[in-house]
Design a protein around this motif. Sequence first.
Motif, PDB file in Angstrom:
ATOM      1  N   ASP A 165       0.822  -1.214   0.000  1.00  0.00           N
ATOM      2  CA  ASP A 165       0.000   0.000   0.000  1.00  0.00           C
ATOM      3  C   ASP A 165       0.853   1.259   0.000  1.00  0.00           C
ATOM      4  N   ARG A 166       1.853   1.301   0.881  1.00  0.00           N
ATOM      5  CA  ARG A 166       2.687   2.494   1.006  1.00  0.00           C
ATOM      6  C   ARG A 166       3.410   2.784  -0.299  1.00  0.00           C
ATOM      7  N   GLU A 167       4.011   1.782  -0.860  1.00  0.00           N
ATOM      8  CA  GLU A 167       4.778   1.981  -2.086  1.00  0.00           C
ATOM      9  C   GLU A 167       3.851   2.373  -3.237  1.00  0.00           C
ATOM     10  N   ASN A 185       7.531  10.643   1.363  1.00  0.00           N
ATOM     11  CA  ASN A 185       7.516   9.867   2.587  1.00  0.00           C
ATOM     12  C   ASN A 185       6.136   9.906   3.214  1.00  0.00           C
ATOM     13  N   ILE A 186       5.916   9.069   4.195  1.00  0.00           N
ATOM     14  CA  ILE A 186       4.606   9.022   4.835  1.00  0.00           C
ATOM     15  C   ILE A 186       4.792   8.930   6.342  1.00  0.00           C
ATOM     16  N   SER A 187       3.968   9.663   7.058  1.00  0.00           N
ATOM     17  CA  SER A 187       4.058   9.647   8.523  1.00  0.00           C
ATOM     18  C   SER A 187       3.548   8.320   9.071  1.00  0.00           C
ATOM     19  N   LEU A 188       4.004   7.987  10.262  1.00  0.00           N
ATOM     20  CA  LEU A 188       3.509   6.782  10.929  1.00  0.00           C
ATOM     21  C   LEU A 188       1.995   6.875  11.120  1.00  0.00           C
ATOM     22  N   LEU A 191       0.394   6.087   7.887  1.00  0.00           N
ATOM     23  CA  LEU A 191       0.649   4.686   7.543  1.00  0.00           C
ATOM     24  C   LEU A 191      -0.309   3.762   8.290  1.00  0.00           C
ATOM     25  N   ARG A 192      -0.573   4.118   9.554  1.00  0.00           N
ATOM     26  CA  ARG A 192      -1.464   3.267  10.351  1.00  0.00           C
ATOM     27  C   ARG A 192      -2.892   3.295   9.819  1.00  0.00           C
ATOM     28  N   PRO A 195      -4.018   1.084   5.207  1.00  0.00           N
ATOM     29  CA  PRO A 195      -4.692  -0.077   4.607  1.00  0.00           C
ATOM     30  C   PRO A 195      -6.213   0.072   4.598  1.00  0.00           C
ATOM     31  N   ARG A 364       8.519  19.399  16.679  1.00  0.00           N
ATOM     32  CA  ARG A 364       7.174  18.869  16.493  1.00  0.00           C
ATOM     33  C   ARG A 364       6.302  19.404  17.622  1.00  0.00           C
ATOM     34  N   ASP A 367       5.945  17.200  20.623  1.00  0.00           N
ATOM     35  CA  ASP A 367       7.112  17.073  21.500  1.00  0.00           C
ATOM     36  C   ASP A 367       7.071  18.105  22.625  1.00  0.00           C
TER      37      ASP A 367
ATOM     38  N   ALA B 356       0.935  -3.571   4.076  1.00  0.00           N
ATOM     39  CA  ALA B 356       0.712  -2.118   4.128  1.00  0.00           C
ATOM     40  C   ALA B 356       1.960  -1.369   3.682  1.00  0.00           C
ATOM     41  N   PHE B 363      11.618   6.333  11.003  1.00  0.00           N
ATOM     42  CA  PHE B 363      10.782   6.773  12.114  1.00  0.00           C
ATOM     43  C   PHE B 363      11.686   7.137  13.275  1.00  0.00           C
TER      44      PHE B 363
END
Lengths: 662, 662
Positions: A165-167, A185-188, A191-192, A195, A364, A367, B356, B363
């Motif tokens: 999915d990510r690629e 790029n993709i953030s976590l 990404l979560r 799908p 961030r 943070d 995914a 990260f």
Amino acid sequence: MSESQTFSITFKISGGSSAEIDSAPGEIHFQAPKGIPLLEAAKQANVAIDAPCSGNGSCGKCLVRILSGRAESEKSRHISPESYEEGWRLACQTKVLGDLTVLVPGSAGAFKSRMKIADFGDSRERGIFDALKAELDNLGYTGNSGLELAVLHLKTPEIDDPMADRERLLHGLAEKFGLDESGVNISLFALRKLPAVLREGDFSCTCVIRREGEKASPEISILDIYTPNSGPKNTAGEPILPALAIDIGTTTVAMVLTDLLSGELLAMGSEGNGQIRYGADVISRIIESTRSGGLERLRRAVLDDCMLPLIRELASKAGIETSQIYRVALAANTTMTHLFAGVSPEFLRLEPYVPAFFHSGKFRAVDLGLPAHPNAELLLAPSVGSYVGGDISAGVFASMLFMKEKCSLFIDLGTNGELVFGNGEFLMTCACSAGPAFEGGDISCGMRATDGAIEACRIDGSTMTPSLTIIGGGKAAGVCGSGLIDLVGELFAAGIINPKGKFIRQSDRVCCDEWGMSSFVIVHGKDTESGNDLLLTEGDIDNFIRAKGAIFSAIRTMIAMLDLNMDAIDEVYIAGGIGSGINVERAVRIGMLPSIPLERYHYIGNTSLSGAWAMVQSQKAAEKVDEIARGMTYLELSAHPSYMDEFIAACFLPHTNGDLFP
Amino acid sequence: MSESQTFSITFKISGGSSAEIDSAPGEIHFQAPKGIPLLEAAKQANVAIDAPCSGNGSCGKCLVRILSGRAESEKSRHISPESYEEGWRLACQTKVLGDLTVLVPGSAGAFKSRMKIADFGDSRERGIFDALKAELDNLGYTGNSGLELAVLHLKTPEIDDPMADRERLLHGLAEKFGLDESGVNISLFALRKLPAVLREGDFSCTCVIRREGEKASPEISILDIYTPNSGPKNTAGEPILPALAIDIGTTTVAMVLTDLLSGELLAMGSEGNGQIRYGADVISRIIESTRSGGLERLRRAVLDDCMLPLIRELASKAGIETSQIYRVALAANTTMTHLFAGVSPEFLRLEPYVPAFFHSGKFRAVDLGLPAHPNAELLLAPSVGSYVGGDISAGVFASMLFMKEKCSLFIDLGTNGELVFGNGEFLMTCACSAGPAFEGGDISCGMRATDGAIEACRIDGSTMTPSLTIIGGGKAAGVCGSGLIDLVGELFAAGIINPKGKFIRQSDRVCCDEWGMSSFVIVHGKDTESGNDLLLTEGDIDNFIRAKGAIFSAIRTMIAMLDLNMDAIDEVYIAGGIGSGINVERAVRIGMLPSIPLERYHYIGNTSLSGAWAMVQSQKAAEKVDEIARGMTYLELSAHPSYMDEFIAACFLPHTNGDLFP
């Protein structure tokens, strides 16, 4: 009795409305060591008691009522004999000598009531903001936050096309933007969600993307991902990209939630800075921060008690999740910036007055404890010196001083007064400690400009009777900053006080208490909200004169350093919430502002907040704020030989040098 | 009785040694709905009960003892009548019908006892690692992590040089490295320490820096800052830069804490993967992850129960804070990588078998819940396909397959078996589900290769008496992987079982229980640790034959796809902890590994861990692992038409095609 004896204190909170009080209404219990001042015990117990004078007994704001138990307390001019009899005491002047039950009268509410609301909620402030926004739109200082939405329609995976999915997403996005895939790029966080979102949307999706990096090698980060049309929207149903601008003042925190796509304001609000219980001015806060655990205590006091509830409230008003706040900018003075970042401000107040940082780089937001998207950038407006902070860099941007041809003076009036003088060619800046007098602190009858505040007055020279303008039209509850300027000006014009602020005429309006402190009765008890006489004491006048003197002498020192005189000031831009109600003519009359033609004065609102708004909206604006901060010449007044003389000369009405106020 | 009736269950934990059990020893109480299987109640109550067959009653590992209360349970061949009488039951086959008190016999210990310790703690594994390290040193694949120490001596601030601490530091560092100041940044973590560190060290300091960005526009981040000589050190007193390499296996998690400056290992250890209570294989875990809250449950099961205590233990052994772990690399199979990242692996097991993500980008370790420096990067070894994960990309790097001239076969033997075939020119990979048979799961007498495990055996053909080699030399407690290979091979060679694994000779060594399941008595009760007969059942043999058949048929399918035969395999590299004890000759005899000259076989240890170690040590190595993953051709065996035939043909001893095993 042992040295380490402790007593049980029960604080009964009556009223109050800060988040902390709401969440723990009623009683707070605490074990206090014998002899500790009650105000200190309250601080340790996290009970908010207003104490703008930091506990030296002068402001009279930390009134509490001892309901039972043993405590030792000096009598005070702030407490009438009847009140004393009822158990009223100044918490700062009271020592714990036994188990106590203490009534804290709406303490949180008390300090809140002194707050000047400095957001864009009122129509005048909003009008100023809208005019600025139009100007920034024209100048290209909006709409380039680096964030945007991208809609993608991807190929559905099949057994002979089992790309992950990510690629698949990165490939689609790289293709759309003509980039190399390695630049995406993709953030976590995204990404979560990926799908499920891809499959719910049949492999079409909307991405929140952020462009980064140099133009030569651009990069794109996917912060968030939605099924088509499911992202946050405004009331018109159009997609939005929420972002947050924050102004942390020593007294008040103000915020706007804005949309990065249109620039519109989604929600706004302000709240008292919860640090105020540790002192009204930055010096008290710095000292508190050096105590054990103090830095973290102050950080949490502004974050937990004030910022978090306010951010959640704004998000809820705008109908978004806090995780949908994709970018944050924050402007504050140097001390507030340090405390918010959890960095010790200790060396700000010790020679050679060195901050831990001017610029912070990008952090961030999460943070630093802010509720936002986990990858949302936080831009901190850069500081220029120990007492000229990001609120001024951002404010100078919003004032457009850096583009002016004429020599202009920018004044930010808050708990501190900061000054910037210059134009498109040069900028010089300095700060003076005005104290909280203009914000209603340090003044026994002080309050913020809200219902019940006296905002203007005239005094009949012969009868000494004041005619008052009261906000809301009801009974008088106190005096706000602009009312104070009027009141002192009128008392002086009527010859009731002398140039040193001492009472020189007798009248039933002028009274003297058992400690020898004279006061002017602004309103008799029968006509006040509380039923008590509303008094302006010589102490109040003294505090006020020192505040106005600090500002005027700072202006004069800076202008003199440039070998100029006051006439060289072509324009004056007054910023800061408390500037809003000021009657400039009267401020000139008492020697607070220079005597130049009145049409040169302009009120430009909360520029710390509008500057932060510009930073969050525009990378170009943020870069300009950085450039402004780097380019400003910082003048350390406390190190300047003539400043103290100037200050003493300015602590007169209007000034020891009458030529300056013809 | 209402539908929603619940009962109170008290789990009494006896023994056990996982962090979870340690922290809550004794009793766990839980309210369970009526009729729920006891194993399910235990999962929900977070009580670790070993259940490698995922609760279908076949493995017999989830034995618990009902001390009091009402439960309904089927009889099982795994429970003797005496044990049944005592209250022993299979938790998976027992329904809760009333309040219960249940003894869980050293449950955590039970699943732990099956773990193969796969770190570099033993001398053989350490020897293999040291040889690899030497080779990587030679090839320049170490010592370029991007992190280094920089010592700075800054000018002390003065009243006419009031530059802020951060800007002073950045200026000094930029000067030292000949960079533009805008290319230097500092973490919030270091910024918070900065004012105190600079003043304690008289404006000299040691910085932990990370080089980033392209060579054209290099950037430096300051992660941490120390007063001179106060940073972490090794036992020789030399400064170190700690970093962590992690291998998450389906069954075991292994880690090494290493020094980025010298490459030396500071501490190492391994721990059972806490997810095992949700099933021994990845498919059971994927199914569990799709249940409500399952993904988070699995993520926390590996993180909280296993990784966090292990990381803290290693840090403590090495004498560092976890915030001094400055870089982390992690290799795991695709499912484990998804679960660790909190990303749903649901679609891995549904056609078209799409993960995914293959690559994750970089990260921050703390964003995934690891205790480390807040800005420490986490490198996840990239996956190649749904069942060929980062453990294989990292493993292929560590195997050096990508540099070989000869055609080489890489086999990672774990709960899954993964294969890679190729050389410097091409790499092809596939995976097969071997199941946990080799790791002691799915086998009633299975255990890991530790004291009490039968690791080798011979069986006298005439008397059917086994001669056993027992690790530690004491009484037999179970059979580990290598022992199983021997045992099945010897039973077959002695004609006690037929090629299908069924018993064909009668003897007092072969018994049959009331369910008709025949078993071979490996050791009589009088000589075992438990006092019970140690049995190898037909069910065990069946599981084992399917495991070895899966591996052989996968090798054969892949080689055949390339139009080659087994002779084309010039070298075989066996990786994975369980490979360590395997007697290759005997593995060939039963048809698990191809019949090629034995000298072609090489055991190369836990390459997932050594590959992760290389990634954390070297950006060049990490890039090579990425390149390897992108370059591998992934063969989805389940989609391959001939694989099922090959598998069925291989589920014989040694094989239905005798020509393959001459």
